[in-house]
Design a protein around this motif. Structure first.
Motif, mmCIF file in Angstrom:
data_model
loop_
_atom_site.group_PDB
_atom_site.id
_atom_site.type_symbol
_atom_site.label_atom_id
_atom_site.label_comp_id
_atom_site.label_asym_id
_atom_site.label_seq_id
_atom_site.Cartn_x
_atom_site.Cartn_y
_atom_site.Cartn_z
ATOM 1 N N LEU A 121 0.862 -1.171 0.104
ATOM 2 C CA LEU A 121 -0.049 -0.097 0.147
ATOM 3 C C LEU A 121 0.809 1.263 -0.161
ATOM 4 O O LEU A 121 1.194 1.706 0.826
ATOM 5 C CB LEU A 121 -0.988 0.007 1.099
ATOM 6 C CG LEU A 121 -1.574 1.485 1.521
ATOM 7 C CD1 LEU A 121 -2.446 1.632 0.156
ATOM 8 C CD2 LEU A 121 -2.827 0.932 2.687
ATOM 9 N N MET A 130 -6.200 3.504 1.040
ATOM 10 C CA MET A 130 -6.034 2.933 2.341
ATOM 11 C C MET A 130 -7.286 2.253 2.735
ATOM 12 O O MET A 130 -7.043 0.922 3.091
ATOM 13 C CB MET A 130 -5.910 4.212 3.398
ATOM 14 C CG MET A 130 -5.264 3.426 4.650
ATOM 15 S SD MET A 130 -5.126 4.688 5.838
ATOM 16 C CE MET A 130 -6.632 4.835 6.559
ATOM 17 N N LYS A 131 -8.501 2.448 2.343
ATOM 18 C CA LYS A 131 -9.624 1.759 2.676
ATOM 19 C C LYS A 131 -9.623 0.563 1.667
ATOM 20 O O LYS A 131 -10.164 -0.436 2.040
ATOM 21 C CB LYS A 131 -10.743 2.748 2.325
ATOM 22 C CG LYS A 131 -10.868 4.208 2.953
ATOM 23 C CD LYS A 131 -10.643 3.769 4.558
ATOM 24 C CE LYS A 131 -11.522 3.245 5.424
ATOM 25 N NZ LYS A 131 -11.257 2.797 6.686
ATOM 26 N N PHE A 133 -7.195 -1.053 0.331
ATOM 27 C CA PHE A 133 -6.331 -2.179 0.982
ATOM 28 C C PHE A 133 -6.813 -2.784 1.992
ATOM 29 O O PHE A 133 -6.615 -4.151 2.199
ATOM 30 C CB PHE A 133 -4.929 -1.589 1.061
ATOM 31 C CG PHE A 133 -4.036 -1.974 0.094
ATOM 32 C CD1 PHE A 133 -4.303 -1.880 -1.282
ATOM 33 C CD2 PHE A 133 -2.850 -2.468 0.299
ATOM 34 C CE1 PHE A 133 -3.473 -2.229 -2.323
ATOM 35 C CE2 PHE A 133 -1.922 -2.845 -1.008
ATOM 36 C CZ PHE A 133 -2.384 -2.714 -2.062
ATOM 37 N N GLU A 134 -7.609 -2.003 2.942
ATOM 38 C CA GLU A 134 -8.188 -2.506 4.012
ATOM 39 C C GLU A 134 -9.137 -3.787 3.634
ATOM 40 O O GLU A 134 -9.127 -4.753 4.222
ATOM 41 C CB GLU A 134 -8.765 -1.764 5.010
ATOM 42 C CG GLU A 134 -7.624 -0.811 5.668
ATOM 43 C CD GLU A 134 -8.524 0.104 6.624
ATOM 44 O OE1 GLU A 134 -7.759 0.805 7.416
ATOM 45 O OE2 GLU A 134 -9.594 0.442 6.538
ATOM 46 N N ASN A 135 -9.809 -3.432 2.534
ATOM 47 C CA ASN A 135 -10.878 -4.307 2.016
ATOM 48 C C ASN A 135 -10.302 -5.650 1.231
ATOM 49 O O ASN A 135 -10.398 -6.748 1.700
ATOM 50 C CB ASN A 135 -11.787 -3.917 1.069
ATOM 51 C CG ASN A 135 -13.070 -3.212 1.626
ATOM 52 O OD1 ASN A 135 -13.957 -3.575 1.687
ATOM 53 N ND2 ASN A 135 -12.831 -1.775 2.135
ATOM 54 N N GLU A 137 -7.278 -6.862 2.112
ATOM 55 C CA GLU A 137 -6.466 -7.675 3.229
ATOM 56 C C GLU A 137 -7.446 -8.719 3.693
ATOM 57 O O GLU A 137 -7.084 -9.931 4.068
ATOM 58 C CB GLU A 137 -6.446 -6.872 4.301
ATOM 59 C CG GLU A 137 -4.968 -5.979 4.346
ATOM 60 C CD GLU A 137 -5.092 -4.952 5.425
ATOM 61 O OE1 GLU A 137 -4.640 -3.770 5.173
ATOM 62 O OE2 GLU A 137 -5.564 -5.460 6.519
ATOM 63 N N ARG A 138 -8.826 -8.353 3.668
ATOM 64 C CA ARG A 138 -9.656 -9.281 4.122
ATOM 65 C C ARG A 138 -9.991 -10.430 3.073
ATOM 66 O O ARG A 138 -10.292 -11.621 3.416
ATOM 67 C CB ARG A 138 -11.188 -8.814 4.509
ATOM 68 C CG ARG A 138 -11.215 -8.215 5.959
ATOM 69 C CD ARG A 138 -10.289 -7.154 6.206
ATOM 70 N NE ARG A 138 -10.881 -6.533 7.542
ATOM 71 C CZ ARG A 138 -9.949 -5.295 7.703
ATOM 72 N NH1 ARG A 138 -9.071 -4.915 7.337
ATOM 73 N NH2 ARG A 138 -10.423 -4.918 8.959
ATOM 74 N N TYR B 306 -5.104 3.259 9.689
ATOM 75 C CA TYR B 306 -4.864 1.970 9.045
ATOM 76 C C TYR B 306 -4.869 0.747 10.177
ATOM 77 O O TYR B 306 -4.134 0.748 11.027
ATOM 78 C CB TYR B 306 -3.572 2.056 8.298
ATOM 79 C CG TYR B 306 -3.307 0.694 7.506
ATOM 80 C CD1 TYR B 306 -4.153 0.629 6.529
ATOM 81 C CD2 TYR B 306 -2.061 0.286 7.712
ATOM 82 C CE1 TYR B 306 -3.983 -0.417 5.671
ATOM 83 C CE2 TYR B 306 -1.740 -0.947 6.609
ATOM 84 C CZ TYR B 306 -2.814 -1.305 5.774
ATOM 85 O OH TYR B 306 -2.332 -2.060 5.072
ATOM 86 N N ASP B 307 -5.648 -0.179 9.912
ATOM 87 C CA ASP B 307 -5.983 -0.890 11.001
ATOM 88 C C ASP B 307 -5.203 -2.556 10.902
ATOM 89 O O ASP B 307 -5.502 -3.365 11.489
ATOM 90 C CB ASP B 307 -7.528 -1.336 11.117
ATOM 91 C CG ASP B 307 -7.840 -2.397 10.004
ATOM 92 O OD1 ASP B 307 -7.252 -2.418 8.958
ATOM 93 O OD2 ASP B 307 -9.005 -2.928 10.204
ATOM 94 N N LEU B 341 -16.747 2.880 2.927
ATOM 95 C CA LEU B 341 -16.085 1.742 2.635
ATOM 96 C C LEU B 341 -15.479 0.805 3.660
ATOM 97 O O LEU B 341 -15.290 -0.405 3.407
ATOM 98 C CB LEU B 341 -14.662 2.221 1.851
ATOM 99 C CG LEU B 341 -14.706 2.823 0.626
ATOM 100 C CD1 LEU B 341 -13.699 3.669 0.278
ATOM 101 C CD2 LEU B 341 -15.016 1.559 -0.313
ATOM 102 N N LEU B 345 -17.167 -4.790 5.719
ATOM 103 C CA LEU B 345 -16.248 -5.261 6.620
ATOM 104 C C LEU B 345 -17.085 -5.484 8.120
ATOM 105 O O LEU B 345 -17.034 -6.586 8.509
ATOM 106 C CB LEU B 345 -15.136 -4.704 7.073
ATOM 107 C CG LEU B 345 -14.001 -3.945 5.750
ATOM 108 C CD1 LEU B 345 -12.853 -3.422 6.300
ATOM 109 C CD2 LEU B 345 -13.805 -5.365 4.930
#
Lengths: 429, 393
Positions: A121, A130-131, A133-135, A137-138, B306-307, B341, B345
């Motif tokens: 990222l 960023m959002k 990539f968070e998606n 990642e899952r 960022y998590d 977004l 999740l």
């Protein structure tokens, strides 16, 4: 009966680029069997050279999305992502990519894309990355993750703190992740050698886009420009292949200029350059050819565009510096167009309008892309006031065909061109 | 009027004063004082306080100001809040502010910082980049530099050179503020009828427009009042609200949620006020490092951080369980990329864990609450009627 479209005239550079892209997708399709590792990353702030230095292969989700848009596949992908829970309001690149993944991750060439070994990222100039990539990642729980946070040029400059922050991230976070995934030790000398090629392509692409300062412009720096920036933005920057491609492209363009020819378009060459425009914002991909034709039919040539700077701004002097490999990667990322603050963007657009002798300034405002769109109306007003240039404003989307309204766009463009025509009449009196 | 009713009444007025009169009065009392406006979500107000300033939350115009000029600055597909902020800036509501900080949260707010620069509002308009790297020596150093930059900009205005002692005093005051808010939430978790959420919201929001010292005195009285039985328990479900951390819904909508049969036991409406979980800690010897460290290691879960390694959906459901919530309300502003977004999740995790949820969108000037009331009411009824049939949060 519908008129059959004329066949597109292909120049040698076009064929070269097609071969390069097909080769990349072929390499990706066979990456698993050949033991190649795959990195998913983004175009703005792309670290092509680092990926090459570890012999890894890049996948760019937004390139897949735009290709899906051009191939009329994005509507179904977006619909599936919305069924999966995404709002109609959010970025359609994200939804198109996720929809493609939910449908088996078959890429634009019809080949299945390999899953990522590394999610890189490089978060540059777009918070939504960023959002996104968070998606991802899952969806790819087995991938390693590396985050490179690129600070925004809020003060209109790059400070030492910003540079150090990025270099530390590269050295202590990103490179160790590459080493872990690739099984290879970082070789700074190899990176420097790749960066030497990047510096050469930086020079070439700058010279290519400078050609449209001529009258008539031998190129369209928006619709054709997006093809020109393809290789540097999808993983070829830093390769000998890219240098050869850009040398060939420059040669062709110079030849056209010497012959006094206008740009090549899918509808044929523009024979008479009536209007020279600077365009701000990404293009629409779902109706790309129709969109381009609206300009072609009016003899309008885009002589400079901000979108071709999204993967790096070279006009203001930035060049990759092989002597400072990590610092130069950091500076490259921070210099991408959408990482520049609004006053910087206005200065850059104003410089383009002046130096490229534009007759008008047009914004294509994209529903999906707040990074570009938020503030565009102020940019437009500011340039109109300062430069007294006619301005136009149209709206569309990246890859959601629901937001490309041909008649609305045509009406607005017709008015804009009438204004430009009137201005020319008045100027000639 | 009881003391707490008086506080609520005062806070209701301060919270929605779009001219920020209390803050301007405070500034007028001393020529060295500065006002620094900041947009959501989190900003370390301690830093401005130490420099003899007051950090004032700018949360948009809500449903209290017609937006005329602001709409000319934004396309229809961009959220509503920045229009209100631009309208306020152009109408002079923000005159008297010395500077503005736009914490990193999304591209719209980032570009708003540039618009303020172009409009020449304040002596500075800074986009504050919060680190997305959470190592002390990397992200922490960068964040310290960002805070030092804010201090330098204020010093250029009022000449105040901030010392570690000054910062420690400010940290202690804001730690106290956060601790009291946490205590109020803890009491409401068990006894939500003692303080309507609508009132708590006004109390918290007022704290963004007044000196922390005054707000702390108010919170002490609120705590004292709700430490005893007050109000009447009603048959409502407990919910956690998520997604409303930036553009704020109109107060009527917040009232509607509780009126539809819910007690809001946690939320992210004014998340910045409760951002640090626990105390920053005065007396560390390096107060800016302490603030940075608290951000890196004890930030609450949020859509703008960022998590990686700390999945937000799990953190949100853990919060709901800790609060004993019966379900989740996902309330996001239209066109809010960070909130929207995240929703898939959250939805998928809720479905996996058998947690009930409902989702709706709003704008800061939403005027019709009936549909939302029916939706939330049906959600509350379904939980009450089917209690025990499926797992809850």
């Amino acid at each position: 009966m519908a008129k059959q479209a004329a066949p597109v005239e292909k120049e040698r550079s076009m064929i070269m680029q097609k071969q390069m892209v097909e080769g990349l997708f072929e390499e990706l399709a066979t990456a698993r069997e050949k033991g190649r590792k795959v990195v998913y990353t983004f175009v703005p702030g792309n670290l092509s050279e680092l990926i090459r230095a570890f012999d890894m292969l890049p996948v760019y989700p937004e390139i897949n999305a735009l290709q899906s848009g051009m191939r009329k596949k994005s509507a179904a992908f977006i619909r599936d992502a919305e069924k999966w829970g995404h709002s109609e309001d959010v970025c359609t690149y994200v939804k198109c990519d996720i929809g493609m993944m939910l449908n088996g991750n078959v890429g634009p060439t019809g080949q299945k894309l390999p899953e990522p070994d590394l999610l890189l990222l490089s978060y540059t100039g777009c918070f939504t990355f960023m959002k996104w990539f968070e998606n991802l990642e899952r969806l790819y729980p087995n991938a390693e993750i590396a985050m490179l946070h690129t600070p925004y040029q809020e003060g209109g400059r790059i400070t030492d703190e910003m540079r150090q922050y990025m270099v530390k991230q590269l050295r202590e976070e990103v490179i160790p992740k590459f080493e872990k995934v690739s099984g290879k030790k970082f070789d700074e000398a190899r990176l420097a050698a790749i960066l030497a090629n990047s510096k050469r392509t930086d020079d070439l692409i700058t010279e290519i886009f400078a050609q449209s300062k001529q009258r008539p412009s031998p190129i369209d720096a928006y619709f054709a420009g997006v093809y020109y920036i393809g290789p540097i933005n999808i993983g070829f920057r830093g390769t000998a292949e890219a240098v050869t491609y850009y040398e060939e492209l420059l040669k062709e363009i110079k030849q056209r200029a010497a012959e006094g020819k206008g740009p090549v378009t899918p509808e044929g060459e523009i024979k008479e350059e009536k209007y020279r425009l600077v365009v701000e914002g990404p293009p629409n991909w779902t109706s790309f050819r129709e969109f381009w034709k609206l300009f072609h039919d009016q003899g309008a040539v885009i002589v400079a565009s901000s979108y071709t700077k999204v993967g790096g701004v070279y006009d203001l002097g930035f060049r990759h510096d092989p002597a400072r490999p990590l610092e130069t990667l950091a500076e490259y990322c921070m210099n991408c167009y959408t990482n520049m603050n609004l006053p910087q963007r206005i200065d850059l657009l104003g410089k383009c309008i002046t130096e490229y002798q534009a007759d008008g300034f047009l914004i294509n405002s994209i529903k999906s892309c707040n990074s570009f769109s938020a503030g565009q109306l102020m940019i437009m007003r500011d340039l109109e006031d300062k430069l007294e240039i006619p301005v136009g404003f149209i709206e569309s989307d990246l890859v959601d065909p629901r937001y490309f309204s041909y008649s609305n766009i045509k009406n607005r463009l017709d008015s804009f061109f009438q204004m430009l025509a009137q201005r020319k009449v008045l100027a000639s009196v | 009027m009881t003391p707490i009713d008086e506080i609520i009444s005062t806070c209701r007025q301060l919270a929605f004063d779009l001219n920020f009169n209390r803050a301007k009065e405070w500034k007028a009392a001393d020529p060295q004082r500065v006002l620094v406006g900041f947009t959501p979500i989190y900003f370390p107000r301690e830093v401005v306080h130490a420099a003899k300033g007051l950090a004032v939350g700018i949360l948009g115009a809500g449903d209290r100001k017609p937006i005329i000029k602001g709409d000319a600055y934004y396309q229809s597909y961009i959220c509503h809040m920045p229009r209100g902020i631009v309208e306020m800036a152009l109408d002079g509501n923000l005159d008297g502010f010395d500077g503005f900080v736009f914490p990193s949260i999304c591209d719209v707010m980032r570009n708003l910082s540039g618009m303020f620069q172009l409009m020449g509002k304040g002596r500075f308009a800074k986009y504050m980049d919060f680190p997305q790297n959470f190592r002390r020596e990397i992200g922490g150093s960068f964040y310290k530099a960002e805070m030092e930059d804010v201090l330098q900009r204020i010093e250029a205005i009022n000449g105040v050179k901030v010392t570690a002692e000054m910062l420690d005093r400010s940290i202690a005051l804001y730690d106290r503020n956060r601790a009291m808010l946490a205590a109020i939430y803890d009491i409401r978790q068990e006894h939500p009828w003692r303080l309507a959420y609508e009132d708590l919201y006004c109390i918290m929001r007022a704290g963004l427009a007044m000196p922390v010292e005054e707000h702390n005195l108010m919170l002490e009285q609120v705590l004292e009042a709700i430490g005893r039985e007050r109000g009447v328990p009603e048959d409502r479900i407990k919910v956690v609200v998520a997604g409303a951390f930036c553009e704020q819904p109109p107060l009527g909508l917040i009232k509607t949620i509780e009126g539809a049969g819910c007690y809001v036991v946690d939320d992210d409406f004014l998340l910045g006020s409760r951002w640090i979980d626990g105390a920053v800690g005065a007396g560390s010897g390096d107060p800016l490092a302490a603030i940075a460290d608290a951000y890196l290691t004890r930030s609450v879960q949020s859509s703008v951080v960022y998590d990686v390694g700390r999945p937000k959906e799990k953190r949100l459901l853990d919060l709901a369980r800790r609060r004993g919530a019966d379900g989740l309300l996902f309330a996001a502003p239209s066109f809010c990329d960070p909130a929207l977004l995240d929703q898939p999740l959250y939805f998928h995790q809720c479905e996996k864990d058998g947690v009930r949820y409902v989702q709706f969108q709003y704008n800061e000037n939403t005027g019709q609450f009936k549909v939302i009331k029916e939706q939330v009411g049906a959600f509350a009824d379904s939980i009450k009627l089917w209690e025990g049939e499926t797992a809850t949060a």
